[in-house]
Every structure is written in C-alpha cells, then in structure tokens.
Design a protein around this motif. Structure first.
Motif, PDB file in Angstrom:
ATOM      1  N   ALA A 140       0.804  -1.393  -0.196  1.00  0.00           N
ATOM      2  CA  ALA A 140       0.082  -0.182   0.160  1.00  0.00           C
ATOM      3  C   ALA A 140       0.823   1.158   0.601  1.00  0.00           C
ATOM      4  O   ALA A 140       0.986   2.227  -0.975  1.00  0.00           O
ATOM      5  CB  ALA A 140      -0.495   0.236   1.306  1.00  0.00           C
ATOM      6  N   TRP A 141       1.861   1.359   0.968  1.00  0.00           N
ATOM      7  CA  TRP A 141       2.761   2.579   0.810  1.00  0.00           C
ATOM      8  C   TRP A 141       3.560   2.633  -0.034  1.00  0.00           C
ATOM      9  O   TRP A 141       3.537   3.791  -0.933  1.00  0.00           O
ATOM     10  CB  TRP A 141       3.277   2.584   1.795  1.00  0.00           C
ATOM     11  N   LYS A 142       3.888   1.826  -0.877  1.00  0.00           N
ATOM     12  CA  LYS A 142       4.612   1.436  -2.436  1.00  0.00           C
ATOM     13  C   LYS A 142       3.855   2.468  -3.414  1.00  0.00           C
ATOM     14  O   LYS A 142       4.018   3.129  -4.988  1.00  0.00           O
ATOM     15  CB  LYS A 142       5.081   0.429  -2.645  1.00  0.00           C
ATOM     16  N   ASN A 143       2.177   2.092  -3.289  1.00  0.00           N
ATOM     17  CA  ASN A 143       1.142   2.480  -4.855  1.00  0.00           C
ATOM     18  C   ASN A 143       0.459   3.213  -3.713  1.00  0.00           C
ATOM     19  O   ASN A 143      -0.341   3.865  -4.537  1.00  0.00           O
ATOM     20  CB  ASN A 143       0.384   1.326  -4.864  1.00  0.00           C
ATOM     21  N   LEU A 144       0.850   4.442  -3.195  1.00  0.00           N
ATOM     22  CA  LEU A 144      -0.139   5.021  -2.525  1.00  0.00           C
ATOM     23  C   LEU A 144      -0.454   6.298  -3.865  1.00  0.00           C
ATOM     24  O   LEU A 144      -1.778   6.647  -3.675  1.00  0.00           O
ATOM     25  CB  LEU A 144       0.832   5.788  -1.427  1.00  0.00           C
ATOM     26  N   GLU A 145       0.898   6.667  -4.291  1.00  0.00           N
ATOM     27  CA  GLU A 145       0.834   7.180  -5.201  1.00  0.00           C
ATOM     28  C   GLU A 145      -0.345   6.827  -6.024  1.00  0.00           C
ATOM     29  O   GLU A 145      -1.487   7.744  -7.224  1.00  0.00           O
ATOM     30  CB  GLU A 145       1.786   7.987  -6.601  1.00  0.00           C
ATOM     31  N   SER A 146      -0.882   5.880  -6.548  1.00  0.00           N
ATOM     32  CA  SER A 146      -1.802   5.287  -7.409  1.00  0.00           C
ATOM     33  C   SER A 146      -3.285   4.958  -7.358  1.00  0.00           C
ATOM     34  O   SER A 146      -4.681   4.645  -7.895  1.00  0.00           O
ATOM     35  CB  SER A 146      -1.035   3.357  -8.095  1.00  0.00           C
ATOM     36  N   PHE A 147      -3.492   5.591  -5.934  1.00  0.00           N
ATOM     37  CA  PHE A 147      -4.630   4.991  -5.472  1.00  0.00           C
ATOM     38  C   PHE A 147      -5.290   6.402  -5.404  1.00  0.00           C
ATOM     39  O   PHE A 147      -4.748   7.848  -5.262  1.00  0.00           O
ATOM     40  CB  PHE A 147      -4.922   5.401  -3.596  1.00  0.00           C
ATOM     41  N   LYS A 148      -6.648   6.387  -6.167  1.00  0.00           N
ATOM     42  CA  LYS A 148      -7.308   6.907  -6.992  1.00  0.00           C
ATOM     43  C   LYS A 148      -8.364   7.717  -6.085  1.00  0.00           C
ATOM     44  O   LYS A 148      -9.128   8.851  -6.752  1.00  0.00           O
ATOM     45  CB  LYS A 148      -8.048   6.696  -8.151  1.00  0.00           C
ATOM     46  N   ARG A 149      -8.628   7.177  -4.960  1.00  0.00           N
ATOM     47  CA  ARG A 149      -9.530   8.116  -3.918  1.00  0.00           C
ATOM     48  C   ARG A 149     -10.680   7.733  -4.368  1.00  0.00           C
ATOM     49  O   ARG A 149     -11.633   8.285  -3.699  1.00  0.00           O
ATOM     50  CB  ARG A 149      -9.141   9.709  -3.166  1.00  0.00           C
ATOM     51  N   GLU A 150     -10.696   7.139  -4.870  1.00  0.00           N
ATOM     52  CA  GLU A 150     -12.482   6.503  -5.326  1.00  0.00           C
ATOM     53  C   GLU A 150     -13.333   5.748  -4.807  1.00  0.00           C
ATOM     54  O   GLU A 150     -15.032   5.551  -4.174  1.00  0.00           O
ATOM     55  CB  GLU A 150     -12.851   5.408  -6.840  1.00  0.00           C
ATOM     56  N   ALA A 151     -12.179   4.892  -3.481  1.00  0.00           N
ATOM     57  CA  ALA A 151     -13.405   4.613  -2.470  1.00  0.00           C
ATOM     58  C   ALA A 151     -12.544   4.800  -1.408  1.00  0.00           C
ATOM     59  O   ALA A 151     -11.649   5.471  -1.101  1.00  0.00           O
ATOM     60  CB  ALA A 151     -12.658   2.691  -2.618  1.00  0.00           C
ATOM     61  N   ASP A 152     -13.254   4.423  -0.191  1.00  0.00           N
ATOM     62  CA  ASP A 152     -12.545   4.586   0.911  1.00  0.00           C
ATOM     63  C   ASP A 152     -10.927   3.727   1.275  1.00  0.00           C
ATOM     64  O   ASP A 152     -11.032   2.987   0.833  1.00  0.00           O
ATOM     65  CB  ASP A 152     -12.739   4.587   2.090  1.00  0.00           C
ATOM     66  N   GLU A 153      -9.733   4.600   2.545  1.00  0.00           N
ATOM     67  CA  GLU A 153      -8.656   4.332   1.979  1.00  0.00           C
ATOM     68  C   GLU A 153      -8.848   2.298   3.160  1.00  0.00           C
ATOM     69  O   GLU A 153      -7.888   2.124   2.562  1.00  0.00           O
ATOM     70  CB  GLU A 153      -8.359   5.110   2.832  1.00  0.00           C
ATOM     71  N   LYS A 154      -9.746   2.762   4.494  1.00  0.00           N
ATOM     72  CA  LYS A 154      -9.802   1.846   4.699  1.00  0.00           C
ATOM     73  C   LYS A 154     -10.285   0.319   3.679  1.00  0.00           C
ATOM     74  O   LYS A 154     -10.306  -0.897   3.806  1.00  0.00           O
ATOM     75  CB  LYS A 154     -10.588   1.423   5.181  1.00  0.00           C
ATOM     76  N   THR A 155     -10.880   0.507   2.483  1.00  0.00           N
ATOM     77  CA  THR A 155     -11.571  -0.113   1.608  1.00  0.00           C
ATOM     78  C   THR A 155     -10.301  -0.764   0.697  1.00  0.00           C
ATOM     79  O   THR A 155     -10.356  -1.962   0.270  1.00  0.00           O
ATOM     80  CB  THR A 155     -12.893   0.196   0.920  1.00  0.00           C
ATOM     81  N   TRP A 156      -9.428   0.612   0.869  1.00  0.00           N
ATOM     82  CA  TRP A 156      -8.922   0.217  -0.420  1.00  0.00           C
ATOM     83  C   TRP A 156      -7.813  -0.999   0.121  1.00  0.00           C
ATOM     84  O   TRP A 156      -6.850  -1.769  -0.321  1.00  0.00           O
ATOM     85  CB  TRP A 156      -8.224   1.159  -0.636  1.00  0.00           C
ATOM     86  N   LEU A 157      -7.219  -0.297   1.327  1.00  0.00           N
ATOM     87  CA  LEU A 157      -6.635  -1.549   2.354  1.00  0.00           C
ATOM     88  C   LEU A 157      -6.971  -2.657   2.246  1.00  0.00           C
ATOM     89  O   LEU A 157      -6.404  -3.809   2.310  1.00  0.00           O
ATOM     90  CB  LEU A 157      -6.355  -0.830   3.568  1.00  0.00           C
ATOM     91  N   PHE A 158      -7.843  -3.253   2.803  1.00  0.00           N
ATOM     92  CA  PHE A 158      -8.939  -4.508   3.152  1.00  0.00           C
ATOM     93  C   PHE A 158      -8.719  -5.044   1.531  1.00  0.00           C
ATOM     94  O   PHE A 158      -8.226  -6.356   1.942  1.00  0.00           O
ATOM     95  CB  PHE A 158     -10.241  -4.429   3.700  1.00  0.00           C
ATOM     96  N   ALA A 159      -8.689  -4.025   0.129  1.00  0.00           N
ATOM     97  CA  ALA A 159      -8.676  -5.310  -0.847  1.00  0.00           C
ATOM     98  C   ALA A 159      -7.462  -6.043  -0.824  1.00  0.00           C
ATOM     99  O   ALA A 159      -6.900  -7.068  -2.094  1.00  0.00           O
ATOM    100  CB  ALA A 159      -8.779  -4.057  -2.165  1.00  0.00           C
ATOM    101  N   ILE A 160      -6.537  -5.266  -0.738  1.00  0.00           N
ATOM    102  CA  ILE A 160      -4.593  -5.611  -1.100  1.00  0.00           C
ATOM    103  C   ILE A 160      -4.667  -6.407  -0.036  1.00  0.00           C
ATOM    104  O   ILE A 160      -4.013  -7.258  -0.331  1.00  0.00           O
ATOM    105  CB  ILE A 160      -4.034  -3.789  -0.205  1.00  0.00           C
ATOM    106  N   LEU A 161      -5.126  -6.266   1.075  1.00  0.00           N
ATOM    107  CA  LEU A 161      -4.629  -7.444   2.227  1.00  0.00           C
ATOM    108  C   LEU A 161      -5.425  -9.149   2.036  1.00  0.00           C
ATOM    109  O   LEU A 161      -5.024  -9.582   2.068  1.00  0.00           O
ATOM    110  CB  LEU A 161      -5.316  -6.901   3.761  1.00  0.00           C
ATOM    111  N   LYS A 162      -7.176  -8.696   1.683  1.00  0.00           N
ATOM    112  CA  LYS A 162      -7.598  -9.815   0.894  1.00  0.00           C
ATOM    113  C   LYS A 162      -6.953 -10.872  -0.730  1.00  0.00           C
ATOM    114  O   LYS A 162      -6.518 -11.564  -0.567  1.00  0.00           O
ATOM    115  CB  LYS A 162      -8.903  -9.740   0.682  1.00  0.00           C
ATOM    116  N   ASN A 163      -5.575  -9.489  -1.343  1.00  0.00           N
ATOM    117  CA  ASN A 163      -5.537  -9.656  -2.031  1.00  0.00           C
ATOM    118  C   ASN A 163      -4.301 -11.386  -1.873  1.00  0.00           C
ATOM    119  O   ASN A 163      -3.887 -12.358  -2.608  1.00  0.00           O
ATOM    120  CB  ASN A 163      -5.189  -9.123  -3.958  1.00  0.00           C
TER     121      ASN A 163
END
Length: 141
Positions: free
Chosen positions: A1-24
């Motif tokens: 997540a930290w490495k790809n923070l720039e690619s986070f488009k903020r279309e979803a909540d940060e928490k949702t984005w982090l959980f998606a990364i963890l799930k994957n």
C-alpha cells in the motif's frame, strides 16, 4: 500500500482499499501454499498403494483378530465406533466397505471430488482404528 500510494485514486475509502490489498495478499499466500499440499503429509505413510496398512504403521498386536470377527461383541463395538464418525464419514464408509461400491460411483452419488473422498476414507480408517484399539483389541476383557 505504501509503495503504491500514488496510484490510489481515492474512488473508494482508504480502509476499503487497504482491506482489498490485504485480501489479495492472503489469497496469494494460500494459493502458493496450496501447491505444496500434494506432498506426503505426516499421516500418509499409514497406507500402501493397495490401501492397506503398512507394516510399520499397522495397528498394535491384534492377536485374537480372527476370533474377534466371529464374536457378536466385536460387531457391537465396531457399530459403536462407526456411530462416532461424522454423518458424511459414516455414509462413505458404509458405501465403500459394507455396500462394496466403487470410488467413482460413491463420488458421483455424493457429489464429492475423489480427493475429498480419499480424505474422508483416510480419516475414517484412523478414527476407527483408534476406537477399536481402545475399546476392543487393547481393552482387557
């Protein structure tokens, strides 16, 4: 997540984005480890290619095994031990060893994979062995 923070488009909540990364990451972890599950496990040495006990893993001395098969009490203990199996195990065990059905037929009727079938049969054998040893063969009569 930290490495790809720039690619986070903020279309979803940060928490949702982090959980998606963890799930994957968890899926990747289990997927990579599932490839090694086909290697022999610690209990696979109990049976040979013909599905019989190996000499080193055979049950403890059953000196009166022949006599036991002719005794009504033995079948009562076997029935009690069989009832301790799960319903799925009881069904597979009965179809295989009592009704003498082929593996393919059992899998088709119960709608299970052959891998699942062999796991169920293996667990049945281990549980019945332990139960029979405790309640019949090693029990002082």
């Amino acid at each position: 997540a930290w490495k790809n923070l720039e690619s986070f488009k903020r279309e979803a909540d940060e928490k949702t984005w982090l959980f998606a990364i963890l799930k994957n990451k968890l899926i990747d972890h289990y997927r990579s480890h599932s490839r090694t599950l086909t290697e022999p496990g610690p209990t696979q040495h109990f049976f040979d290619q013909e599905d019989h006990w190996t000499k080193t893993a055979a049950p403890k001395s059953w000196n009166d095994a022949e006599d036991a098969l002719n005794r009504k009490e033995f079948y009562m203990v076997l029935e009690a031990c069989t009832k301790k199996l799960t319903p799925a195990q009881q069904l597979v065990f009965t179809m295989k060893y009592i009704d003498d059905h082929e593996t393919g037929f059992i899998c088709k009727v119960l709608q299970i994979t052959s891998s699942n079938y062999w796991v169920i049969i293996h667990r049945c054998k281990l549980q019945l062995r332990a139960c029979l040893e405790m309640n019949w063969f090693l029990k002082e009569r």
